[in-house]
Design a protein around this motif. Structure first.
Motif, PDB file in Angstrom:
ATOM      1  N   GLN A  25     -37.331  21.054  18.927  1.00  0.00           N
ATOM      2  CA  GLN A  25     -36.642  19.798  19.209  1.00  0.00           C
ATOM      3  C   GLN A  25     -36.896  19.362  20.653  1.00  0.00           C
ATOM      4  OE1 GLN A  25     -32.531  20.365  18.060  1.00  0.00           O
ATOM      5  NE2 GLN A  25     -33.138  21.205  16.095  1.00  0.00           N
ATOM      6  N   ALA A  26     -37.043  20.315  21.561  1.00  0.00           N
ATOM      7  CA  ALA A  26     -37.384  19.964  22.947  1.00  0.00           C
ATOM      8  C   ALA A  26     -38.773  19.333  23.012  1.00  0.00           C
ATOM      9  CB  ALA A  26     -37.310  21.199  23.836  1.00  0.00           C
ATOM     10  N   ASN A  27     -39.735  19.899  22.256  1.00  0.00           N
ATOM     11  CA  ASN A  27     -41.074  19.302  22.190  1.00  0.00           C
ATOM     12  C   ASN A  27     -40.995  17.885  21.638  1.00  0.00           C
ATOM     13  OD1 ASN A  27     -42.320  22.468  20.995  1.00  0.00           O
ATOM     14  ND2 ASN A  27     -42.444  21.715  23.085  1.00  0.00           N
ATOM     15  N   ALA A  28     -40.220  17.713  20.577  1.00  0.00           N
ATOM     16  CA  ALA A  28     -40.122  16.403  19.934  1.00  0.00           C
ATOM     17  C   ALA A  28     -39.521  15.362  20.871  1.00  0.00           C
ATOM     18  CB  ALA A  28     -39.283  16.516  18.656  1.00  0.00           C
ATOM     19  N   ARG A  29     -38.579  15.785  21.679  1.00  0.00           N
ATOM     20  CA  ARG A  29     -37.923  14.860  22.599  1.00  0.00           C
ATOM     21  C   ARG A  29     -38.594  14.805  23.969  1.00  0.00           C
ATOM     22  NH1 ARG A  29     -31.639  16.180  22.276  1.00  0.00           N
ATOM     23  NH2 ARG A  29     -31.661  14.626  23.941  1.00  0.00           N
ATOM     24  N   ARG A  30     -39.656  15.634  24.136  1.00  0.00           N
ATOM     25  CA  ARG A  30     -40.443  15.692  25.379  1.00  0.00           C
ATOM     26  C   ARG A  30     -39.546  16.038  26.572  1.00  0.00           C
ATOM     27  NH1 ARG A  30     -45.615  14.042  24.793  1.00  0.00           N
ATOM     28  NH2 ARG A  30     -45.745  13.809  27.044  1.00  0.00           N
ATOM     29  N   LEU A  31     -38.726  17.063  26.379  1.00  0.00           N
ATOM     30  CA  LEU A  31     -37.803  17.510  27.415  1.00  0.00           C
ATOM     31  C   LEU A  31     -38.139  18.918  27.878  1.00  0.00           C
ATOM     32  CD1 LEU A  31     -34.353  16.402  25.926  1.00  0.00           C
ATOM     33  CD2 LEU A  31     -35.672  15.257  27.732  1.00  0.00           C
ATOM     34  N   ILE A  32     -37.854  19.195  29.138  1.00  0.00           N
ATOM     35  CA  ILE A  32     -37.968  20.538  29.688  1.00  0.00           C
ATOM     36  C   ILE A  32     -36.642  21.253  29.426  1.00  0.00           C
ATOM     37  CG2 ILE A  32     -38.209  21.912  31.786  1.00  0.00           C
ATOM     38  CD1 ILE A  32     -39.962  19.645  32.916  1.00  0.00           C
ATOM     39  N   ILE A  33     -36.681  22.270  28.585  1.00  0.00           N
ATOM     40  CA  ILE A  33     -35.499  23.084  28.291  1.00  0.00           C
ATOM     41  C   ILE A  33     -35.892  24.526  28.596  1.00  0.00           C
ATOM     42  CG2 ILE A  33     -33.830  23.820  26.543  1.00  0.00           C
ATOM     43  CD1 ILE A  33     -33.619  20.832  27.297  1.00  0.00           C
ATOM     44  N   SER A  34     -35.446  25.015  29.753  1.00  0.00           N
ATOM     45  CA  SER A  34     -35.960  26.290  30.237  1.00  0.00           C
ATOM     46  C   SER A  34     -34.890  27.255  30.720  1.00  0.00           C
ATOM     47  CB  SER A  34     -36.939  26.027  31.390  1.00  0.00           C
ATOM     48  OG  SER A  34     -36.252  25.502  32.523  1.00  0.00           O
ATOM     49  N   ARG A  38     -28.980  26.072  28.213  1.00  0.00           N
ATOM     50  CA  ARG A  38     -29.348  25.128  27.154  1.00  0.00           C
ATOM     51  C   ARG A  38     -30.187  25.763  26.060  1.00  0.00           C
ATOM     52  NH1 ARG A  38     -30.883  19.397  30.022  1.00  0.00           N
ATOM     53  NH2 ARG A  38     -28.915  19.145  31.107  1.00  0.00           N
ATOM     54  N   GLY A  39     -31.069  26.650  26.453  1.00  0.00           N
ATOM     55  CA  GLY A  39     -32.058  27.161  25.514  1.00  0.00           C
ATOM     56  C   GLY A  39     -31.560  28.191  24.519  1.00  0.00           C
ATOM     57  N   LEU A  40     -30.479  28.898  24.849  1.00  0.00           N
ATOM     58  CA  LEU A  40     -30.012  29.950  23.951  1.00  0.00           C
ATOM     59  C   LEU A  40     -29.351  29.404  22.683  1.00  0.00           C
ATOM     60  CD1 LEU A  40     -28.474  32.577  26.423  1.00  0.00           C
ATOM     61  CD2 LEU A  40     -30.667  32.694  25.234  1.00  0.00           C
ATOM     62  N   THR A  41     -28.696  28.263  22.788  1.00  0.00           N
ATOM     63  CA  THR A  41     -27.898  27.777  21.656  1.00  0.00           C
ATOM     64  C   THR A  41     -28.311  26.409  21.123  1.00  0.00           C
ATOM     65  OG1 THR A  41     -26.266  26.846  23.184  1.00  0.00           O
ATOM     66  CG2 THR A  41     -25.881  29.102  22.407  1.00  0.00           C
ATOM     67  N   ALA A  42     -29.275  25.770  21.760  1.00  0.00           N
ATOM     68  CA  ALA A  42     -29.679  24.425  21.334  1.00  0.00           C
ATOM     69  C   ALA A  42     -31.199  24.288  21.406  1.00  0.00           C
ATOM     70  CB  ALA A  42     -29.001  23.368  22.212  1.00  0.00           C
ATOM     71  N   GLU A 109     -37.952  14.860  31.683  1.00  0.00           N
ATOM     72  CA  GLU A 109     -39.113  14.649  30.813  1.00  0.00           C
ATOM     73  C   GLU A 109     -40.203  15.672  31.118  1.00  0.00           C
ATOM     74  OE1 GLU A 109     -40.501  10.654  31.107  1.00  0.00           O
ATOM     75  OE2 GLU A 109     -38.649   9.802  30.318  1.00  0.00           O
ATOM     76  N   ASP A 110     -40.923  16.063  30.069  1.00  0.00           N
ATOM     77  CA  ASP A 110     -41.938  17.098  30.242  1.00  0.00           C
ATOM     78  C   ASP A 110     -43.154  16.651  31.045  1.00  0.00           C
ATOM     79  OD1 ASP A 110     -43.297  15.548  28.369  1.00  0.00           O
ATOM     80  OD2 ASP A 110     -43.248  17.066  26.784  1.00  0.00           O
ATOM     81  N   SER A 111     -43.226  15.384  31.414  1.00  0.00           N
ATOM     82  CA  SER A 111     -44.308  14.933  32.306  1.00  0.00           C
ATOM     83  C   SER A 111     -44.223  15.631  33.663  1.00  0.00           C
ATOM     84  CB  SER A 111     -44.257  13.407  32.490  1.00  0.00           C
ATOM     85  OG  SER A 111     -42.994  13.021  33.021  1.00  0.00           O
TER      86      SER A 111
END
Length: 196
Positions: A25-34, A38-42, A109-111
């Motif tokens: 979902q992070a890839n789909a939304r082009r977000l940095i989730i690291s 945030r990353g353990l549960t979403a 954004e992942d940019s």
């Protein structure tokens, strides 16, 4: 400054399959989730990621893993869980396989990855914007293999992690300069790389 890690001897006691999680979902939304917060549960797998895993498992062409270790982020846990269920083996969370911490860029954004990678190519120890250094990622990722090599023999390990950490580890294991980790071909979601 560039750091070169010595590659692991080619005669390892175990076999290793390195897997990037499926499309998330992070890839789909082009977000940095690291970060664990945030990353353990979403930000688990997207529908595309689920489909990737279904196709991968239907056409599995690698040795069958005897153990699966995975980053405890949701997207890697869901990926590992699908593989484990397919082969009927247990999972083991391994926090050292977590995503690289992108510090102040979390949630952006992942940019922004490009800015980090520009700094990486100059200094593998930089911590611009609170980002975890390439050298630190390489050390913790290689530490996973080193501890498995010390403890086990004749196992086929599937290590499920994230794109940047896996590329950094592969660069280190190849004995290349860590500043060159983005020179490797990018690992695609749900891809598997077998260590030689």
């Amino acid at each position: 400054m560039s750091i070169r890690f010595h590659s692991t001897p080619s005669q390892r006691r175990n076999r290793y399959l390195l897997m990037r999680h499926g499309h998330s979902q992070a890839n789909a939304r082009r977000l940095i989730i690291s970060t664990p917060a945030r990353g353990l549960t979403a930000f688990g797998l997207s529908e595309q990621g689920e489909a990737q895993l279904e196709a991968l498992l239907a056409e599995w062409r690698w040795p069958i893993p005897t153990r699966i270790l995975h980053s405890d982020f949701l997207r890697t846990t869901e990926t590992a869980r699908r593989v484990a269920a397919h082969f009927g083996i247990a999972l083991q969370p391994e926090p050292r396989l977590r995503e690289r911490d992108f510090g102040d860029l979390e949630g952006l954004e992942d940019s922004h990855y490009e800015d980090v990678w520009t700094h990486d190519a100059i200094d593998p120890e930089h911590g611009e914007d609170g980002v975890e250094s390439v050298a630190s990622v390489a050390a913790r990722m290689q530490g996973v293999i080193a501890s498995l090599e010390q403890a086990l023999r004749d196992e086929t390990m599937l290590l499920v992690s994230h794109g940047d950490p896996l590329q950094i580890m592969l660069t280190a294991l190849e004995g290349r300069l860590l500043t060159e980790h983005r020179g490797r071909e990018a690992l695609l979601p749900a891809s598997i790389t077998m260590l030689d």
